[in-house]
Design an enzyme around this catalytic site. Structure first.
Site, PDB file in Angstrom:
ATOM      1  N   CYS A 143      56.018  61.241  58.887  1.00 17.94           N
ATOM      2  CA  CYS A 143      56.881  61.427  57.457  1.00 17.94           C
ATOM      3  C   CYS A 143      57.867  59.606  57.379  1.00 17.94           C
ATOM      4  O   CYS A 143      57.106  59.258  56.802  1.00 17.94           O
ATOM      5  CB  CYS A 143      58.113  62.407  57.219  1.00 17.94           C
ATOM      6  SG  CYS A 143      59.427  61.795  58.235  1.00 17.94           S
ATOM      7  N   HIS A 222      65.572  60.689  54.022  1.00 17.52           N
ATOM      8  CA  HIS A 222      65.186  59.154  55.076  1.00 17.52           C
ATOM      9  C   HIS A 222      65.781  58.386  53.791  1.00 17.52           C
ATOM     10  O   HIS A 222      65.079  57.854  53.113  1.00 17.52           O
ATOM     11  CB  HIS A 222      64.115  58.481  55.825  1.00 17.52           C
ATOM     12  CG  HIS A 222      63.634  60.345  56.856  1.00 17.52           C
ATOM     13  ND1 HIS A 222      64.360  60.105  57.552  1.00 17.52           N
ATOM     14  CD2 HIS A 222      62.236  61.016  56.726  1.00 17.52           C
ATOM     15  CE1 HIS A 222      63.718  61.196  58.538  1.00 17.52           C
ATOM     16  NE2 HIS A 222      62.227  61.283  57.681  1.00 17.52           N
TER      17      HIS A 222
HETATM   18  P1  NAD Z   1      59.263  73.068  62.490  1.00 18.24           P
HETATM   19  O1  NAD Z   1      59.716  73.297  64.405  1.00 18.24           O
HETATM   20  O2  NAD Z   1      59.436  73.438  61.672  1.00 18.24           O
HETATM   21  O3  NAD Z   1      57.818  73.993  62.441  1.00 18.24           O
HETATM   22  C1  NAD Z   1      56.791  74.366  63.420  1.00 18.24           C
HETATM   23  C2  NAD Z   1      56.329  75.669  63.046  1.00 18.24           C
HETATM   24  O4  NAD Z   1      56.160  75.961  64.417  1.00 18.24           O
HETATM   25  C3  NAD Z   1      57.478  76.815  63.503  1.00 18.24           C
HETATM   26  O5  NAD Z   1      57.270  78.304  62.189  1.00 18.24           O
HETATM   27  C4  NAD Z   1      57.518  77.799  64.839  1.00 18.24           C
HETATM   28  O6  NAD Z   1      57.935  78.872  64.927  1.00 18.24           O
HETATM   29  C5  NAD Z   1      55.600  77.296  65.273  1.00 18.24           C
HETATM   30  N1  NAD Z   1      55.703  77.311  66.988  1.00 18.24           N
HETATM   31  C6  NAD Z   1      56.198  77.461  67.692  1.00 18.24           C
HETATM   32  N2  NAD Z   1      55.518  77.320  68.481  1.00 18.24           N
HETATM   33  C7  NAD Z   1      54.846  77.733  68.222  1.00 18.24           C
HETATM   34  C8  NAD Z   1      52.812  77.834  69.133  1.00 18.24           C
HETATM   35  N3  NAD Z   1      53.035  77.830  70.307  1.00 18.24           N
HETATM   36  N4  NAD Z   1      51.786  78.157  68.456  1.00 18.24           N
HETATM   37  C9  NAD Z   1      52.362  79.017  66.880  1.00 18.24           C
HETATM   38  N5  NAD Z   1      53.154  77.906  66.009  1.00 18.24           N
HETATM   39  C10 NAD Z   1      54.402  78.159  66.680  1.00 18.24           C
HETATM   40  O7  NAD Z   1      58.249  71.857  62.257  1.00 18.24           O
HETATM   41  P2  NAD Z   1      58.007  70.923  61.574  1.00 18.24           P
HETATM   42  O8  NAD Z   1      58.736  69.750  61.045  1.00 18.24           O
HETATM   43  O9  NAD Z   1      56.856  71.949  60.696  1.00 18.24           O
HETATM   44  O10 NAD Z   1      56.599  70.026  62.444  1.00 18.24           O
HETATM   45  C11 NAD Z   1      55.703  70.293  62.754  1.00 18.24           C
HETATM   46  C12 NAD Z   1      54.434  68.620  63.191  1.00 18.24           C
HETATM   47  O11 NAD Z   1      55.202  67.771  61.617  1.00 18.24           O
HETATM   48  C13 NAD Z   1      55.673  68.020  64.181  1.00 18.24           C
HETATM   49  O12 NAD Z   1      54.758  67.112  64.632  1.00 18.24           O
HETATM   50  C14 NAD Z   1      56.179  67.367  63.733  1.00 18.24           C
HETATM   51  O13 NAD Z   1      56.713  66.354  64.440  1.00 18.24           O
HETATM   52  C15 NAD Z   1      56.158  67.193  62.332  1.00 18.24           C
HETATM   53  N6  NAD Z   1      56.538  66.310  61.042  1.00 18.24           N
HETATM   54  C16 NAD Z   1      58.043  66.785  60.533  1.00 18.24           C
HETATM   55  C17 NAD Z   1      58.176  66.226  59.529  1.00 18.24           C
HETATM   56  C18 NAD Z   1      59.597  67.714  59.391  1.00 18.24           C
HETATM   57  O14 NAD Z   1      60.694  66.475  58.277  1.00 18.24           O
HETATM   58  N7  NAD Z   1      59.865  68.613  59.245  1.00 18.24           N
HETATM   59  C19 NAD Z   1      57.796  65.181  58.874  1.00 18.24           C
HETATM   60  C20 NAD Z   1      56.282  65.282  58.926  1.00 18.24           C
HETATM   61  C21 NAD Z   1      56.039  65.487  60.503  1.00 18.24           C
END
Ligand code: NAD
Length: 342
Positions: A143, A222
Site C-alpha cells: 500500500c 497512512h
Molecule cells: P489479513 O490478515 O487481513 O488477511 C489474510 C487472510 O488470510 C485472513 O483471512 C487469514 O485468516 C487468511 N489466512 C491465513 N493463513 C492462511 C492460509 N495458510 N491459507 C489461506 N488463508 C490464510 O491480511 P491482509 O492485510 O489482507 O494482507 C494480505 C497481504 O496483503 C499481505 O502480503 C500484506 O502485506 C498485503 N497488504 C496489506 C495491506 C493492508 O494494509 N492490510 C495493504 C497492501 C498489501
C-alpha cells in the site's frame, strides 16, 4: 487477446483478499470461481452469500458444515479449476503457496508483504504495467509503495527526479484488528532507509529515493511527506496539471474541511463507495509547493484499498487482455475512480 473470462481464485480473504474478490467480480473479462478461508467465522458466513467457499485444510470441513457454511472444496481443488490465483494470505504464506500454483500450472499474483523475489516482476499500473505482460508470477507492491508510485511516477516521467526524501507516517494496523499496536506510542523503524525505498525501485526503475517510516496509533490511513528534487524546471501549475491526468491521484482541500485522515475517510463514507474505500491517493492541494528545484507535498493513503485496482490491472497484464491505458480505464470505470470530487 483472449475471448473468454479469466477464472480467478482468491486465496486469503482478509482485508485485501475480500476487496480484490469484489473488484474482480465487477469486471467483464474475469470471474471469481471461489475464495479460500481458514475458519468458519463471520467473514466466511457473509462471503458464502456471494462466493463459493474453499478451505485450506480438509479437516476443518465439519466445522464449516456445523455452522451451515457450504464448502465447495479445498485450496487444491480451486487451484485445479482456475487460470490464476490471487494470493492475499498474510506475509510469507504466499511464498509457501507458490509451489502449489506452479504444480497446477496456473498463474499467481502475490501481495506486497511477500519478498520481491516471489514474482518475476513487481507491479504498479502507472509505472510498469508492461513489465508484467504474459508473466506467470507477479507481486503487487504494498500500500505504501503503491502510494509513492502513484504520485511520483507522473513527476518522474514528465520532469525527471534527481532524488526523493519521503517520510511515511504509517497506520498501526487495520480497523478490524483489535490485537496489534502500538496503541500509545510512536514507533520509528530504525532501519534507514526503510524497506519502502528499495521496494519503490522494483516498480520505478532507477528512481533515487530515501524513506523513513514511523508507526503511529491510528487505523485509518497512512500519511506521506514527500520532497522530490526535480531534474527539469517546473512550476506548481505544471506539476498539478500533470497529476490531473492520473485519476488514481485525487487532490483534496484542507480549506474544504478535509484537514486530516478522519475527514478524508468520512468523505469516502459519504460517497457511499465500496466498503467506504478510497482507491485513489488523496493529495493535499495546499501542501504542494516548489522551492528552487524541490517539490514538496503531503498525501494520504487508504491502505485497505489502494492496491485493489492494481490487482485487477495485473491480471489483465499477465493474460495480455488489454493494453495499459484500456485496462486502467476499465478498472477505474468499474470502481468509480475518476468520478469523485471530494
Ligand atoms: P489479513 O490478515 O487481513 O488477511 C489474510 C487472510 O488470510 C485472513 O483471512 C487469514 O485468516 C487468511 N489466512 C491465513 N493463513 C492462511 C492460509 N495458510 N491459507 C489461506 N488463508 C490464510 O491480511 P491482509 O492485510 O489482507 O494482507 C494480505 C497481504 O496483503 C499481505 O502480503 C500484506 O502485506 C498485503 N497488504 C496489506 C495491506 C493492508 O494494509 N492490510 C495493504 C497492501 C498489501
Amino acid at each position: 487477446m483472449l475471448s473468454f473470462m479469466i477464472k480467478v481464485g482468491i486465496n486469503g480473504y482478509g482485508t485485501i483478499g475480500r476487496r480484490i474478490a469484489h473488484a474482480v467480480s465487477l469486471q467483464p473479462d474475469m470471474t471469481v470461481i471461489g475464495i479460500v478461508k481458514t475458519k468458519p467465522d463471520y467473514i466466511s458466513r457473509i462471503a458464502s452469500n456471494t462466493f463459493n467457499i474453499f478451505i485450506n485444510d480438509l479437516k476443518n470441513k465439519e466445522d464449516f458444515n456445523n455452522r451451515g457454511i457450504k464448502v465447495k472444496g479445498t485450496l487444491e481443488d480451486l487451484a485445479g479449476d482456475v487460470d490464476i490465483m490471487i494470493d492475499s494470505t498474510p506475509e510469507g504464506v504466499g511464498e509457501k503457496n507458490k509451489q502449489l500454483y506452479d504444480e497446477n500450472n496456473i498463474k499467481a499474483i502475490f501481495q506486497g508483504g511477500e519478498k520481491s523475489t516471489v514474482g518475476e516482476s513487481s507491479f504498479n499500473a502507472y509505472s510498469n504495467f508492461n513489465e508484467s505482460v504474459n508473466k506467470r508470477f507477479v507481486r503487487v507492491v504494498s500500500c505504501n509503495t503503491t502510494g509513492l508510485a502513484r504520485t511520483l511516477f507522473p513527476i518522474y516521467n514528465r520532469f525527471g527526479i534527481k532524488h526523493v526524501d519521503a517520510t511515511l507516517i504509517r497506520r498501526a494496523t487495520d480497523p478490524n484488528d483489535s490485537k496489534k499496536g502500538p496503541i500509545n506510542s510512536i514507533e520509528p523503524s530504525l532501519k534507514i532507509p526503510s524497506h519502502h525505498a528499495p521496494d519503490l525501485k522494483t516498480v520505478i526503475n532507477g528512481i533515487n529515493i530515501d524513506t523513513v517510516a514511523i508507526k503511529v496509533p491510528t487505523t485509518l490511513m497512512h500519511v506521506h511527506v514527500v520532497k522530490a528534487q526535480l531534474k527539469e524546471k517546473a512550476s506548481r501549475e505544471e506539476v498539478v496539471e500533470e497529476w490531473n491526468k492520473y485519476h488514481r491521484v485525487l487532490r483534496v482541500y484542507g480549506k474544504e474541511g478535509l484537514s486530516s485522515t478522519a475527514q478524508i475517510m468520512d468523505a469516502a463514507r459519504e460517497m457511499q463507495s465500496n466498503r467506504s474505500d478510497l482507491y485513489e491517493i488523496a493529495l493535499w492541494d495546499e501542501s504542494v509547493s516548489l522551492s528552487g528545484d524541490t517539490l514538496s507535498y503531503i498525501q494520504a493513503v487508504h491502505q485497505e484499498s489502494d492496491v485493489i485496482p492494481e490487482n485487477v490491472d495485473a491480471i489483465r497484464a499477465m493474460f495480455n487482455l488489454e493494453d495499459k491505458e484500456k485496462s486502467i480505464e476499465m478498472t477505474d470505470k468499474s470502481l468509480g475512480i475518476g468520478r469523485r470530487n471530494i
